[in-house]
Scaffold this motif. Structure first.
Motif, PDB file in Angstrom:
ATOM      1  N   MET A  32      56.108  43.272  45.456  1.00  9.92           N
ATOM      2  CA  MET A  32      55.335  42.554  44.437  1.00  9.92           C
ATOM      3  C   MET A  32      54.384  41.519  45.014  1.00  9.92           C
ATOM      4  SD  MET A  32      56.645  39.209  44.355  1.00  9.92           S
ATOM      5  CE  MET A  32      56.440  38.605  42.706  1.00  9.92           C
ATOM      6  N   TYR A  33      54.485  41.240  46.319  1.00  9.56           N
ATOM      7  CA  TYR A  33      53.777  40.099  46.893  1.00  9.56           C
ATOM      8  C   TYR A  33      52.259  40.203  46.726  1.00  9.56           C
ATOM      9  CZ  TYR A  33      52.838  36.217  50.066  1.00  9.56           C
ATOM     10  OH  TYR A  33      52.430  35.020  50.592  1.00  9.56           O
ATOM     11  N   ALA A  34      51.707  41.345  47.074  1.00  9.35           N
ATOM     12  CA  ALA A  34      50.243  41.498  46.998  1.00  9.35           C
ATOM     13  C   ALA A  34      49.748  41.280  45.576  1.00  9.35           C
ATOM     14  CB  ALA A  34      49.832  42.876  47.501  1.00  9.35           C
ATOM     15  N   GLY A  35      50.449  41.844  44.600  1.00  9.72           N
ATOM     16  CA  GLY A  35      50.050  41.661  43.209  1.00  9.72           C
ATOM     17  C   GLY A  35      50.232  40.234  42.741  1.00  9.72           C
ATOM     18  N   ALA A  36      51.293  39.573  43.243  1.00 10.98           N
ATOM     19  CA  ALA A  36      51.576  38.210  42.806  1.00 10.98           C
ATOM     20  C   ALA A  36      50.510  37.228  43.271  1.00 10.98           C
ATOM     21  CB  ALA A  36      52.956  37.780  43.314  1.00 10.98           C
ATOM     22  N   VAL A  37      50.061  37.367  44.522  1.00 17.25           N
ATOM     23  CA  VAL A  37      49.084  36.411  45.048  1.00 17.25           C
ATOM     24  C   VAL A  37      47.656  36.763  44.639  1.00 17.25           C
ATOM     25  CG1 VAL A  37      50.569  35.881  47.013  1.00 17.25           C
ATOM     26  CG2 VAL A  37      48.773  37.614  47.272  1.00 17.25           C
ATOM     27  N   ALA A  38      47.467  37.955  44.075  1.00 15.63           N
ATOM     28  CA  ALA A  38      46.113  38.383  43.711  1.00 15.63           C
ATOM     29  C   ALA A  38      45.501  37.489  42.647  1.00 15.63           C
ATOM     30  CB  ALA A  38      46.124  39.837  43.243  1.00 15.63           C
ATOM     31  N   VAL A  39      46.312  37.086  41.651  1.00 10.75           N
ATOM     32  CA  VAL A  39      45.752  36.299  40.544  1.00 10.75           C
ATOM     33  C   VAL A  39      45.251  34.932  41.005  1.00 10.75           C
ATOM     34  CG1 VAL A  39      46.249  35.217  38.318  1.00 10.75           C
ATOM     35  CG2 VAL A  39      47.070  37.530  38.790  1.00 10.75           C
ATOM     36  N   PRO A  40      46.033  34.137  41.756  1.00  8.52           N
ATOM     37  CA  PRO A  40      45.455  32.874  42.234  1.00  8.52           C
ATOM     38  C   PRO A  40      44.246  33.076  43.144  1.00  8.52           C
ATOM     39  CG  PRO A  40      47.639  33.234  43.181  1.00  8.52           C
ATOM     40  CD  PRO A  40      47.463  34.223  42.095  1.00  8.52           C
ATOM     41  N   LEU A  41      44.217  34.175  43.888  1.00 10.19           N
ATOM     42  CA  LEU A  41      43.041  34.461  44.715  1.00 10.19           C
ATOM     43  C   LEU A  41      41.821  34.750  43.844  1.00 10.19           C
ATOM     44  CD1 LEU A  41      44.629  36.692  47.522  1.00 10.19           C
ATOM     45  CD2 LEU A  41      43.634  34.420  47.812  1.00 10.19           C
ATOM     46  N   ILE A  42      42.022  35.503  42.758  1.00  8.63           N
ATOM     47  CA  ILE A  42      40.915  35.808  41.845  1.00  8.63           C
ATOM     48  C   ILE A  42      40.419  34.535  41.162  1.00  8.63           C
ATOM     49  CG2 ILE A  42      40.241  37.033  39.742  1.00  8.63           C
ATOM     50  CD1 ILE A  42      42.326  39.160  40.450  1.00  8.63           C
ATOM     51  N   ILE A  43      41.351  33.759  40.612  1.00  3.86           N
ATOM     52  CA  ILE A  43      40.977  32.526  39.907  1.00  3.86           C
ATOM     53  C   ILE A  43      40.298  31.556  40.862  1.00  3.86           C
ATOM     54  CG2 ILE A  43      41.835  30.548  38.604  1.00  3.86           C
ATOM     55  CD1 ILE A  43      42.059  33.164  37.092  1.00  3.86           C
ATOM     56  N   GLY A  44      40.881  31.406  42.048  1.00  2.00           N
ATOM     57  CA  GLY A  44      40.306  30.491  43.033  1.00  2.00           C
ATOM     58  C   GLY A  44      38.899  30.889  43.429  1.00  2.00           C
ATOM     59  N   GLY A  45      38.677  32.187  43.623  1.00  2.00           N
ATOM     60  CA  GLY A  45      37.351  32.664  43.982  1.00  2.00           C
ATOM     61  C   GLY A  45      36.358  32.486  42.858  1.00  2.00           C
ATOM     62  N   ALA A  46      36.774  32.804  41.628  1.00  2.00           N
ATOM     63  CA  ALA A  46      35.870  32.704  40.477  1.00  2.00           C
ATOM     64  C   ALA A  46      35.459  31.255  40.209  1.00  2.00           C
ATOM     65  CB  ALA A  46      36.527  33.297  39.233  1.00  2.00           C
ATOM     66  N   LEU A  47      36.387  30.319  40.436  1.00  2.00           N
ATOM     67  CA  LEU A  47      36.092  28.908  40.190  1.00  2.00           C
ATOM     68  C   LEU A  47      35.554  28.209  41.425  1.00  2.00           C
ATOM     69  CD1 LEU A  47      39.157  27.800  37.988  1.00  2.00           C
ATOM     70  CD2 LEU A  47      37.034  28.935  37.323  1.00  2.00           C
ATOM     71  N   GLN A  48      35.381  28.994  42.513  1.00  2.00           N
ATOM     72  CA  GLN A  48      34.835  28.476  43.773  1.00  2.00           C
ATOM     73  C   GLN A  48      35.636  27.278  44.288  1.00  2.00           C
ATOM     74  OE1 GLN A  48      30.635  27.836  42.890  1.00  2.00           O
ATOM     75  NE2 GLN A  48      30.162  29.951  43.422  1.00  2.00           N
ATOM     76  N   LEU A  49      36.953  27.436  44.287  1.00  2.00           N
ATOM     77  CA  LEU A  49      37.839  26.391  44.798  1.00  2.00           C
ATOM     78  C   LEU A  49      37.918  26.467  46.313  1.00  2.00           C
ATOM     79  CD1 LEU A  49      40.731  26.826  42.198  1.00  2.00           C
ATOM     80  CD2 LEU A  49      38.795  25.247  42.076  1.00  2.00           C
TER      81      LEU A  49
END
Length: 444
Positions: A32-49
């Motif tokens: 599940m690890y890849a799927g679990a970390v995908a969402v914060p990576l997506i949100i972080g990228g979209a918000l340019q964090l």
């Protein structure tokens, strides 16, 4: 029924030896690890964090995944289905959360506020979910899941080109590396079976990371200053912000994820030979809702029961819920080690691209598979329902300014293809088919 309950319950409640528990729990975490970390990576990228903030979101995500998994597997009162269920952040909420986060008046605090409120409200809906289910036959469920795939597949495609905003967007070295990761994943899934095949995406990310290091595209700056251990404290980014339409949007998303969770619970109950009744379903969904509240408090996002891990239960043949407990403990520990999260946040975007296309494409494929089972011959109107609803799902992608003249407060709803498709599918299904179609969640 009482004569068969004891032998059926034993595998689920049995505790394997500690070393076996750890090995099996670690396998579930890796799946599940890849799927679990995908969402914060997506949100972080979209918000340019910045990378450090994304790393913190990953840590908070893993920590909460572990805590909520423990509640689900151990069971406390009316919370917890007591089956080997692994919890993680849902992809269904990505689009709405990005829309909320991009609002300068909301940001991450707005996402967390909407998450807390949506979890609390959806908890009140759990006893009524049986009545809501009739509005989500396989036709509607298939459309919803397909729209989720459509809404996030673009993320993986943009990752493969280097990420939106990259000065070298579309550079051949990015495209070739993403392709190499994709081919690597395909080779594993084609020629290797069992557990290794289940972590093909994670291995593909590791493979791409090594390539990127040789290319000089990996920056581990700051990792030496990152602590080995750090607590995840509530409201790290400040007090949450609550806004009506953001809350409504994520509440609708939670009700949608309930449908998927119910199907997963029923399927898992059959695999472990412990049939899931209505009471057990409610206990499982209560944790989805409670986990979302916990997620908002601890700086992360809506949680749901992860279906990816169900297959591993069938592969290993070990049905013990204590394997899930061990996985939860491992996830909590990982969430408390910031260096690991910063390492994940250091994976170049183009490396994530090949893996993202697979992960997000699988969501899309699941929806298409469900829609392929729908009757289009005797119920010709179903074609119209699918066509119009998926067309609605694409509006925010193909025409971002389509609703630009409407109130900004409606943006979280109108800029979510998932919600547009869901509303369309439910209303059109009621118009053409009424409530006569089968609504068994297992069909989904």
């Amino acid at each position: 029924m009482s004569n068969t309950a004891a032998p059926q319950a034993h595998p689920v409640d049995a505790r394997p030896p500690l070393m076996q528990l750890f090995t099996l729990g670690l396998q579930h975490v890796l799946v599940m690890y890849a799927g679990a970390v995908a969402v914060p990576l997506i949100i972080g990228g979209a918000l340019q964090l910045d990378k450090a903030t994304i790393a913190f979101l990953i840590s908070a995500d893993l920590f909460c995944c572990g805590v909520v998994t423990l509640i689900q597997c151990i069971g406390f009162g009316r919370f917890g289905i007591r089956l080997p269920v692994i919890m993680a952040v849902t992809f269904a909420a990505v689009g709405p959360m990005v829309s909320i986060g991009l609002n300068p008046d909301m940001g991450l605090q707005g996402i967390f506020g909407a998450t807390i409120a949506a979890g609390a409200i959806s908890l009140l809906f759990v006893p009524l979910i049986g009545k809501v289910m009739r509005f989500f036959p396989p036709l509607v469920t298939g459309i919803v899941i397909t729209s989720i795939g459509l809404s996030i597949i673009g993320v993986g495609i943009n990752w493969a080109a280097g990420g939106v905003g990259s000065p070298d967007y579309g550079a051949p070295r990015y495209l070739l590396t993403s392709l190499a990761v994709l081919v690597f994943i395909l080779l594993i899934t084609r020629y290797i079976r069992g557990f290794i095949a289940n972590i093909a995406v994670l291995l593909g990310m590791a493979f791409g990371f090594i390539i990127a290091m040789f290319m000089g595209e990996v920056s581990l700056q700051g990792i030496e200053d990152m602590a080995w251990f750090a607590l995840i404290l509530p409201f790290h980014f400040g007090p949450p912000k609550f806004e009506l339409w953001s809350i409504v949007t994520l509440t609708v998303v939670m009700l949608i994820t309930f449908i998927e969770s119910m199907g997963m619970f029923l399927a898992l109950g059959e695999i472990v030979e412990r049939p899931v009744d209505r009471k057990a379903l409610e206990k499982g969904l209560n944790v989805d809702a409670l986990g979302t509240v916990i997620g908002g408090f601890f700086n992360t996002f809506p949680h749901t029961s992860f279906s990816q891990n169900v297959g591993l239960v069938g592969i290993t043949g070990v049905r013990s819920r204590w394997v899930g407990v061990m996985a939860g403990i491992i996830l909590v520990v990982l969430g408390l080690v910031p260096k690991i999260s910063l390492l994940v946040a250091s994976i170049p975007t183009f490396v994530l691209g090949g893996a993202g296309i697979v992960m997000f494409g699988m969501v899309l494929a699941t929806g298409i598979r469900i829609l392929s089972q729908v009757d289009y011959t005797h119920q010709r109107h179903n074609t119209f329902i699918v066509a119009i609803s998926l067309g609605m799902a694409l509006i925010p992608t193909v025409a971002p300014k389509f609703f630009s003249q409407l109130p900004d407060s409606l943006e979280p709803i109108l800029h979510s293809g998932i919600l547009l498709a869901s509303f369309s599918a439910v209303l059109l299904n009621l118009y053409f088919n009424g409530l006569k179609q089968s609504t068994t969640p297992h069909q989904a």
